[in-house]
Design a protein around this motif. Structure first.
Motif, PDB file in Angstrom:
ATOM      1  N   ASN A 281     -10.095  -5.560   4.351  1.00 55.00           N
ATOM      2  CA  ASN A 281      -9.305  -5.693   3.213  1.00 55.00           C
ATOM      3  C   ASN A 281      -9.662  -6.816   2.061  1.00 55.00           C
ATOM      4  OD1 ASN A 281      -7.112  -4.003   3.781  1.00 55.00           O
ATOM      5  ND2 ASN A 281      -6.453  -5.110   5.601  1.00 55.00           N
TER       6      ASN A 281
ATOM      7  N   LEU B 280     -11.718  -5.043  -0.402  1.00 55.98           N
ATOM      8  CA  LEU B 280     -11.205  -4.199  -1.126  1.00 55.98           C
ATOM      9  C   LEU B 280     -10.047  -4.884  -2.206  1.00 55.98           C
ATOM     10  CD1 LEU B 280     -10.091  -1.081  -1.669  1.00 55.98           C
ATOM     11  CD2 LEU B 280      -8.398  -1.423   0.359  1.00 55.98           C
ATOM     12  N   ASP B 281      -9.536  -5.989  -1.648  1.00 53.03           N
ATOM     13  CA  ASP B 281      -8.777  -6.752  -2.797  1.00 53.03           C
ATOM     14  C   ASP B 281      -9.897  -7.414  -3.802  1.00 53.03           C
ATOM     15  OD1 ASP B 281      -6.489  -6.043  -1.284  1.00 53.03           O
ATOM     16  OD2 ASP B 281      -6.737  -7.855  -0.141  1.00 53.03           O
TER      17      ASP B 281
ATOM     18  N   ALA C 272     -10.592  -4.769  -6.140  1.00 52.62           N
ATOM     19  CA  ALA C 272      -9.397  -4.665  -7.027  1.00 52.62           C
ATOM     20  C   ALA C 272      -9.254  -5.678  -8.163  1.00 52.62           C
ATOM     21  CB  ALA C 272      -8.270  -4.410  -6.272  1.00 52.62           C
TER      22      ALA C 272
ATOM     23  N   TYR D 259     -11.653   6.984  -3.324  1.00 49.63           N
ATOM     24  CA  TYR D 259     -10.484   6.501  -2.444  1.00 49.63           C
ATOM     25  C   TYR D 259     -10.036   5.276  -3.170  1.00 49.63           C
ATOM     26  CZ  TYR D 259     -12.171   9.853   0.810  1.00 49.63           C
ATOM     27  OH  TYR D 259     -12.657  10.894   1.635  1.00 49.63           O
ATOM     28  N   VAL D 260     -10.842   4.297  -3.408  1.00 48.75           N
ATOM     29  CA  VAL D 260     -10.877   2.944  -4.074  1.00 48.75           C
ATOM     30  C   VAL D 260      -9.995   3.174  -5.401  1.00 48.75           C
ATOM     31  CG1 VAL D 260     -11.920   0.933  -5.113  1.00 48.75           C
ATOM     32  CG2 VAL D 260     -12.809   1.588  -3.159  1.00 48.75           C
TER      33      VAL D 260
ATOM     34  N   PHE E 217      -6.351   4.214  -4.633  1.00 49.39           N
ATOM     35  CA  PHE E 217      -5.715   2.842  -4.011  1.00 49.39           C
ATOM     36  C   PHE E 217      -5.168   2.038  -5.346  1.00 49.39           C
ATOM     37  CE2 PHE E 217      -6.117  -1.610  -3.021  1.00 49.39           C
ATOM     38  CZ  PHE E 217      -4.839  -1.735  -2.290  1.00 49.39           C
TER      39      PHE E 217
ATOM     40  N   THR F 124      -1.704   4.416  -0.343  1.00 44.97           N
ATOM     41  CA  THR F 124      -1.302   3.263   0.017  1.00 44.97           C
ATOM     42  C   THR F 124      -2.928   2.601   0.818  1.00 44.97           C
ATOM     43  OG1 THR F 124      -1.026   3.920   2.412  1.00 44.97           O
ATOM     44  CG2 THR F 124       0.745   3.898   0.878  1.00 44.97           C
ATOM     45  N   ARG F 125      -2.696   1.294   1.044  1.00 45.48           N
ATOM     46  CA  ARG F 125      -3.939   0.539   1.474  1.00 45.48           C
ATOM     47  C   ARG F 125      -4.180   1.408   3.151  1.00 45.48           C
ATOM     48  NH1 ARG F 125      -6.121  -4.662   1.161  1.00 45.48           N
ATOM     49  NH2 ARG F 125      -4.680  -4.808  -0.385  1.00 45.48           N
ATOM     50  N   ARG F 126      -3.293   1.798   3.621  1.00 43.11           N
ATOM     51  CA  ARG F 126      -3.346   2.367   5.014  1.00 43.11           C
ATOM     52  C   ARG F 126      -4.157   3.807   4.967  1.00 43.11           C
ATOM     53  NH1 ARG F 126       1.385   3.729   9.501  1.00 43.11           N
ATOM     54  NH2 ARG F 126      -0.167   4.604  11.176  1.00 43.11           N
TER      55      ARG F 126
ATOM     56  N   PHE G   9      -5.989   4.575   2.405  1.00 42.21           N
ATOM     57  CA  PHE G   9      -7.267   4.278   2.048  1.00 42.21           C
ATOM     58  C   PHE G   9      -8.300   3.976   3.201  1.00 42.21           C
ATOM     59  CE2 PHE G   9     -10.846   1.274   1.600  1.00 42.21           C
ATOM     60  CZ  PHE G   9     -11.687   1.820   0.604  1.00 42.21           C
ATOM     61  N   TRP G  10      -7.863   3.204   4.242  1.00 43.05           N
ATOM     62  CA  TRP G  10      -8.707   3.068   5.279  1.00 43.05           C
ATOM     63  C   TRP G  10      -8.942   4.153   6.204  1.00 43.05           C
ATOM     64  CZ3 TRP G  10     -11.907  -0.473   4.721  1.00 43.05           C
ATOM     65  CH2 TRP G  10     -11.681  -1.671   4.135  1.00 43.05           C
TER      66      TRP G  10
END
Length: 165
Positions: free
Chosen positions: A79, A82-83, A86, A114-115, A118, A124-126, A128-129
């Motif tokens: 996470n 990913l953040d 972003a 996917y990024v 997102f 959603t983040r979920r 994405f994973w």
């Protein structure tokens, strides 16, 4: 301990520099390299500044880490990773961090989709994973300051056979 790094390009790059481009990248503006030769070859083959008769190039560097520099390492996609992407991708022309060097996974084209989904709110983040969990990211290391670039020492270049791309 020194490490060999690779940079795929359309030209020989004996003196790396930080260039601002139209598109923001995973870790912001910087000079991007990888530990994976095949990945650098793919970068070189996709380079859009090749002119007729020019060959794609993989530049090889000896990287001598400097412990005095601020270095951020993402060992895997998390996470936090990913953040961070972003934040960098959404920064509109500035690198929004103060790291000299950032290293970590690079999303391949599929994971990047996917990024992007997102970041745009399409998933959603979920989600994405769920989509990304079976994908194998590659490697990137970026140099964001002049002090960081001094850690890179050009060794040689290798022409890539464009007929294999």
């Amino acid at each position: 301990m020194d490490v060999t790094l690779f940079h795929g390009s359309g030209v020989t790059v004996e003196k790396p520099e930080i260039r601002k481009t139209v598109y923001t990248k995973d870790f912001g503006y910087g000079f991007y390299c990888t530990k994976i030769y095949g990945q650098a070859e793919r970068w070189a083959l996709r380079h859009n500044d090749l002119k007729n008769g020019e060959s794609p190039i993989v530049n090889l560097y000896r990287y001598s880490p400097n412990k005095d520099l601020k270095h951020k390492v993402f060992k895997k996609m998390t996470n936090e990773w990913l953040d961070f992407i972003a934040m960098c991708r959404g920064s509109k022309g500035i690198t929004p961090h103060d790291y000299d060097i950032v290293e970590g996974p690079m999303a391949d084209d599929q994971v990047w989709n996917y990024v992007d989904d997102f970041l745009s709110g399409r998933i959603t983040r979920r989600q994405f994973w769920e989509f990304a969990r079976f994908k194998n990211p590659t490697h990137q290391i970026t140099f964001h300051t002049e002090a960081a670039l001094e850690c890179l020492h050009f060794e040689r270049m290798v022409e890539v056979d464009a007929s294999n791309g």
